[in-house]
Design an enzyme around this catalytic site. Structure first.
Site, PDB file in Angstrom:
ATOM      1  N   CYS A 130       0.864  -1.173   0.000  1.00 53.64           N
ATOM      2  CA  CYS A 130       0.000   0.000   0.000  1.00 53.64           C
ATOM      3  C   CYS A 130       0.905   1.229   0.000  1.00 53.64           C
ATOM      4  CB  CYS A 130      -0.909  -0.004   1.225  1.00 53.64           C
ATOM      5  SG  CYS A 130      -1.857   1.528   1.414  1.00 53.64           S
ATOM      6  N   ASP A 136      -0.437  -5.634   0.344  1.00 53.07           N
ATOM      7  CA  ASP A 136      -1.714  -5.907  -0.286  1.00 53.07           C
ATOM      8  C   ASP A 136      -1.587  -7.233  -1.019  1.00 53.07           C
ATOM      9  OD1 ASP A 136      -3.327  -3.694   0.374  1.00 53.07           O
ATOM     10  OD2 ASP A 136      -2.434  -2.478  -1.208  1.00 53.07           O
TER      11      ASP A 136
END
Length: 116
Positions: free
Chosen positions: A34, A41
């Site tokens: 992120c 992520d």
């Protein structure tokens, strides 16, 4: 470790360029970071394309996707970058990339980018 992540994609000649057929890949272990929090992520990247003169070489695709592991990228940006890089390499008849990202903050995100 014998393999290292790389952003270099490779191709090989399409063995059946005279016909339309679809190639599909599902990569369920995609990770990036992120760009706001730096937290990982996780996503499944789905790629489907109709090749023209070239096909993507799978080991290079694996190492290419692995290269995102330590990069900060918004879901929309990473999905579109994968599409752009594959289109630049392959000049396919058709290509779709879907980024199916795991829930973060209670929101499940799916981004689909296509060519043409």
């Amino acid at each position: 470790m014998p393999s290292q992540p790389t952003s270099k994609l490779e191709s090989f000649p399409n063995p059946a360029a005279q016909r339309d057929y679809e190639i599909r890949f599902e990569c369920p272990e995609f990770t990036c970071l992120c760009p706001v929090t730096g937290q990982p992520d996780f996503a499944t990247i789905r790629i489907r394309y109709v090749p023209d003169q070239k096909c993507v070489e799978l080991k290079s695709l694996k190492l290419y996707l692995w290269s995102f592991r330590n990069q900060g990228a918004f879901h929309e940006a990473v999905t579109n970058r994968i599409l752009d890089d594959l289109v630049a390499l392959l000049a396919p008849r058709k290509l779709v990339v879907e980024g199916d990202f795991m829930v973060r903050g209670g929101i499940h995100t799916v981004v689909e980018a296509s060519f043409p």
